[in-house]
Design a protein around this motif. Structure first.
Motif, PDB file in Angstrom:
ATOM      1  N   UNK A   1     -10.206 -47.058 -36.458  1.00  0.00           N
ATOM      2  CA  UNK A   1      -9.975 -45.608 -36.475  1.00  0.00           C
ATOM      3  C   UNK A   1     -10.834 -44.988 -37.563  1.00  0.00           C
ATOM      4  N   UNK A   2     -11.410 -43.827 -37.248  1.00  0.00           N
ATOM      5  CA  UNK A   2     -12.078 -43.021 -38.274  1.00  0.00           C
ATOM      6  C   UNK A   2     -11.571 -41.600 -38.151  1.00  0.00           C
ATOM      7  N   UNK A   3     -11.210 -40.987 -39.269  1.00  0.00           N
ATOM      8  CA  UNK A   3     -10.709 -39.623 -39.177  1.00  0.00           C
ATOM      9  C   UNK A   3     -10.811 -38.898 -40.502  1.00  0.00           C
ATOM     10  N   UNK A   4     -10.344 -37.659 -40.510  1.00  0.00           N
ATOM     11  CA  UNK A   4     -10.421 -36.885 -41.742  1.00  0.00           C
ATOM     12  C   UNK A   4      -9.598 -35.615 -41.641  1.00  0.00           C
ATOM     13  N   UNK A   5      -9.365 -35.012 -42.823  1.00  0.00           N
ATOM     14  CA  UNK A   5      -8.963 -33.618 -42.846  1.00  0.00           C
ATOM     15  C   UNK A   5     -10.255 -32.836 -42.621  1.00  0.00           C
ATOM     16  N   UNK A   6     -10.173 -31.687 -41.944  1.00  0.00           N
ATOM     17  CA  UNK A   6     -11.390 -30.933 -41.631  1.00  0.00           C
ATOM     18  C   UNK A   6     -11.613 -29.842 -42.676  1.00  0.00           C
TER      19      UNK A   6
ATOM     20  N   UNK B   1     -17.240 -21.027 -46.533  1.00  0.00           N
ATOM     21  CA  UNK B   1     -18.411 -21.178 -47.428  1.00  0.00           C
ATOM     22  C   UNK B   1     -18.738 -22.652 -47.641  1.00  0.00           C
ATOM     23  N   UNK B   2     -17.692 -23.448 -47.828  1.00  0.00           N
ATOM     24  CA  UNK B   2     -17.920 -24.874 -48.071  1.00  0.00           C
ATOM     25  C   UNK B   2     -18.529 -25.518 -46.820  1.00  0.00           C
ATOM     26  N   UNK B   3     -18.007 -25.135 -45.657  1.00  0.00           N
ATOM     27  CA  UNK B   3     -18.515 -25.688 -44.407  1.00  0.00           C
ATOM     28  C   UNK B   3     -19.998 -25.344 -44.229  1.00  0.00           C
ATOM     29  N   UNK B   4     -20.343 -24.081 -44.456  1.00  0.00           N
ATOM     30  CA  UNK B   4     -21.740 -23.654 -44.303  1.00  0.00           C
ATOM     31  C   UNK B   4     -22.653 -24.486 -45.207  1.00  0.00           C
ATOM     32  N   UNK B   5     -22.205 -24.670 -46.426  1.00  0.00           N
ATOM     33  CA  UNK B   5     -22.983 -25.447 -47.374  1.00  0.00           C
ATOM     34  C   UNK B   5     -23.208 -26.872 -46.847  1.00  0.00           C
TER      35      UNK B   5
ATOM     36  N   UNK C   1      -6.402 -28.499 -41.100  1.00  0.00           N
ATOM     37  CA  UNK C   1      -6.119 -29.322 -39.924  1.00  0.00           C
ATOM     38  C   UNK C   1      -6.844 -30.653 -40.065  1.00  0.00           C
ATOM     39  N   UNK C   2      -6.401 -31.619 -39.275  1.00  0.00           N
ATOM     40  CA  UNK C   2      -6.904 -32.983 -39.445  1.00  0.00           C
ATOM     41  C   UNK C   2      -6.783 -33.744 -38.143  1.00  0.00           C
ATOM     42  N   UNK C   3      -7.582 -34.783 -38.011  1.00  0.00           N
ATOM     43  CA  UNK C   3      -7.521 -35.590 -36.791  1.00  0.00           C
ATOM     44  C   UNK C   3      -8.276 -36.891 -36.975  1.00  0.00           C
ATOM     45  N   UNK C   4      -8.222 -37.709 -35.947  1.00  0.00           N
ATOM     46  CA  UNK C   4      -8.946 -38.984 -36.030  1.00  0.00           C
ATOM     47  C   UNK C   4      -9.338 -39.472 -34.645  1.00  0.00           C
ATOM     48  N   UNK C   5     -10.208 -40.478 -34.616  1.00  0.00           N
ATOM     49  CA  UNK C   5     -10.622 -41.085 -33.359  1.00  0.00           C
ATOM     50  C   UNK C   5     -10.307 -42.576 -33.386  1.00  0.00           C
TER      51      UNK C   5
ATOM     52  N   UNK D   1     -20.434 -39.147 -45.191  1.00  0.00           N
ATOM     53  CA  UNK D   1     -19.605 -38.625 -44.107  1.00  0.00           C
ATOM     54  C   UNK D   1     -20.156 -37.325 -43.517  1.00  0.00           C
ATOM     55  N   UNK D   2     -19.827 -37.056 -42.240  1.00  0.00           N
ATOM     56  CA  UNK D   2     -20.353 -35.872 -41.552  1.00  0.00           C
ATOM     57  C   UNK D   2     -19.885 -34.545 -42.178  1.00  0.00           C
ATOM     58  N   UNK D   3     -20.566 -33.475 -41.802  1.00  0.00           N
ATOM     59  CA  UNK D   3     -20.368 -32.156 -42.418  1.00  0.00           C
ATOM     60  C   UNK D   3     -18.966 -31.584 -42.266  1.00  0.00           C
ATOM     61  N   UNK D   4     -18.239 -32.026 -41.223  1.00  0.00           N
ATOM     62  CA  UNK D   4     -16.958 -31.369 -40.939  1.00  0.00           C
ATOM     63  C   UNK D   4     -15.805 -31.874 -41.800  1.00  0.00           C
ATOM     64  N   UNK D   5     -16.039 -32.938 -42.584  1.00  0.00           N
ATOM     65  CA  UNK D   5     -14.926 -33.492 -43.361  1.00  0.00           C
ATOM     66  C   UNK D   5     -14.669 -32.673 -44.628  1.00  0.00           C
ATOM     67  N   UNK D   6     -13.414 -32.527 -44.989  1.00  0.00           N
ATOM     68  CA  UNK D   6     -13.048 -31.643 -46.101  1.00  0.00           C
ATOM     69  C   UNK D   6     -13.506 -32.226 -47.441  1.00  0.00           C
ATOM     70  N   UNK D   7     -14.098 -31.362 -48.259  1.00  0.00           N
ATOM     71  CA  UNK D   7     -14.545 -31.771 -49.589  1.00  0.00           C
ATOM     72  C   UNK D   7     -13.335 -31.796 -50.528  1.00  0.00           C
TER      73      UNK D   7
END
Ligand code: 4AD
Ligand code: MG
Length: 460
Positions: A385-390, A395-399, A425-429, A358-364
């Motif tokens: 639909x594809x989505x996630x919590x962000x 620090x986690x995002x930078x990593x 925050x969270x969203x989907x497409x 999954x892409x970098x913006x999804x919450x670990x």
């Protein structure tokens, strides 16, 4: 003022002196009387125009054939014929545009979808594609109504972007450089000389700017075209498609799963309730089990299952999949179909995917191995639909940005959202065309968008 065919067909009483304008679907003659079936696109039905042969055969009128545009003026009277309540007894008919019957390609009652794709500029004049485009319009308004009713702000994400949202490198380049120029042809091209002073692309998703607005307005959504240069020539992929992207501050994964289900069910129900005439066509000619399936999907809760449970279910199935699923691999169409069509026999939400998928913006997640991601899978169309919590922790995002091989500096503004008043925050497409495929039973994405853009196809 012209009266639309839809209004005329719904009339409560006879009316004199109406003017109708439209295209002739068929012409038939019997005992000195000519019958024209007139369609103006306002609804699936045609209005029968009845005229004296002498009027039709006056100078040039014998040229009124299938496809011609006409203006008919006359009185709306009860029709003695079978199958229609009203007809127009024409006092005069005027040809607005002839259609030479020899080359006009829409002569038969039914044409194959493949053939109609080759004349995408004329196919909206058929019953099926008229209905498709009316449903597409109604579904668009239903999307806006839904979010307005739920207190969301409609925002506009830019189409030209400097960042790759999904990090998949499937973007179309946007340039004002003359690529034929020798100065530009030298490699590598110096994009500092380009319009924006840097490399620019068409966006694959409106999500990142939507996050900025969600972190100010609370609940927002975008609904616009996005572009993907993935060279997958499948019935479910288009290079230009429309995406509905809600983004919610203070929301988590569970909340977007609840909303995904409610959104898909509400939109489906809206079309069933408001487009019955057009939907009847798809049930009759495209998929006879359509109505029953839509009824079921719009009334029962969607199953929820984690990615790791999916692995177990697929292993236990003893099915011979072409691409057996292992931890870290993406679900293939065969897996999606098994889950939706055999195992659960209905929509499924798969959540907590392996991080590396999954892409970098999804919450670990706390397990450090999965992302707080979810996909909604529907019978027949698969992922809709594809989505996630962000990831809201800087620090986690930078990593994660570095892990993806991207430069945190380039995402400075996105990182700022985590530096100043960061919130979960969270969203989907939601793929708008995929939803239309589900609702109409169409099996090819090329048939739910007026002018499809796919590899090697840019005729219209
Ligand atoms: O799963 P995707 O790639 O998610 C995103 O782009 C997120 N940034 C969305 C977000 O969270 N705001 O795409 C979302 C949906 C897919 O589930 C699918 O329905 C549709 O977009 N989709 C396509 N539809 C048609 N043609 C394609 N090439 C598509 N790629 C994705
Ligand atoms: Mg996806």
């Amino acid at each position: 003022m012209r009266t639309r065919v839809k209004q005329a067909l719904q009339a409560q009483k006879p009316q004199n002196g109406l003017v109708l304008k439209g295209w002739v679907r068929t012409k038939r003659e019997s005992k000195g009387v000519v019958f024209l079936e007139l369609n103006d696109g306002s609804c699936r039905g045609n209005l029968q125009i009845v005229a004296d042969s002498s009027m039709i055969c006056a100078e040039g009128f014998e040229g009124i054939n299938t496809g011609a545009a006409v203006l008919a003026e006359g009185d709306l009277v009860p029709s003695p014929g079978r199958g229609q309540k009203w007809e127009l007894k024409a006092g005069s008919i005027q040809v607005l545009g002839y259609a030479d019957p020899k080359p006009y390609p829409l002569q038969k009652k039914r044409h194959s979808d493949e053939f109609l794709r080759s004349i995408a500029h004329l196919r909206p004049r058929t019953n099926k594609y008229g209905a498709m485009n009316r449903i597409r319009s109604e579904l668009s308004f239903a999307v806006h109504h839904y979010f307005r009713d739920h207190g969301f702000n409609y925002i506009h994400s830019p189409i030209i972007t400097g960042s790759d949202c999904e990090g998949a490198g499937e973007m179309f380049l946007v340039t004002a450089l003359d690529l034929e120029q020798p100065a530009v042809r030298k490699k590598p091209v110096d994009f500092a000389l380009d319009f924006f002073g840097k490399k620019a692309h068409l966006t694959v998703s409106g999500q990142l700017p939507a996050e900025s607005l969600a972190c100010a307005l609370g609940d927002v959504y975008t609904f616009g075209p996005v572009f993907r240069a993935e060279n997958s020539n499948t019935p479910k992929h288009a290079a230009e498609f429309w995406m509905v992207e809600p983004e919610m501050a203070f929301a988590d994964l569970d909340e977007i799963m609840d909303m995904s289900q409610d959104l898909v069910q509400s939109l489906t129900r809206h079309i069933m309730n408001n487009c019955s005439e057009d939907m009847e066509l798809f049930t009759r000619f495209v998929d006879q089990s359509l109505e029953e399936r839509l009824e079921r999907v719009s009334s029962r809760p969607f199953e929820r299952i984690s990615y790791s449970m999916v692995l177990e279910v697929l292993q236990k199935s003893k099915k011979n999949f072409e691409f057996p699923l292992e931890w870290g691999l993406d679900l293939q169409t065969e897996h999606e179909r098994y889950l939706c069509e055999e195992y659960f026999q209905g929509p499924v939400m798969v959540y907590n995917y392996p991080l590396e998928l999954k892409p970098f913006y999804m919450r670990v997640n706390d397990d450090q191995t999965t992302a707080a991601a979810m996909d909604v899978l529907l019978p027949r169309v698969g992922e809709i639909i594809g989505g996630s919590q962000r990831e809201e922790r800087l620090e986690v995002l930078d990593h994660r940005i570095r892990e993806a091989g991207l430069d945190p500096e380039e995402y400075w503004w996105y990182r700022d959202l985590r530096r100043y008043g960061s919130v979960p925050h969270a969203g989907f497409g939601l793929g708008f065309e995929r939803l239309l495929m589900f609702i109409t039973g169409a099996s090819n994405i090329r048939d739910v968008i007026p002018f499809p853009r796919t590899p090697n196809a840019l005729e219209f």
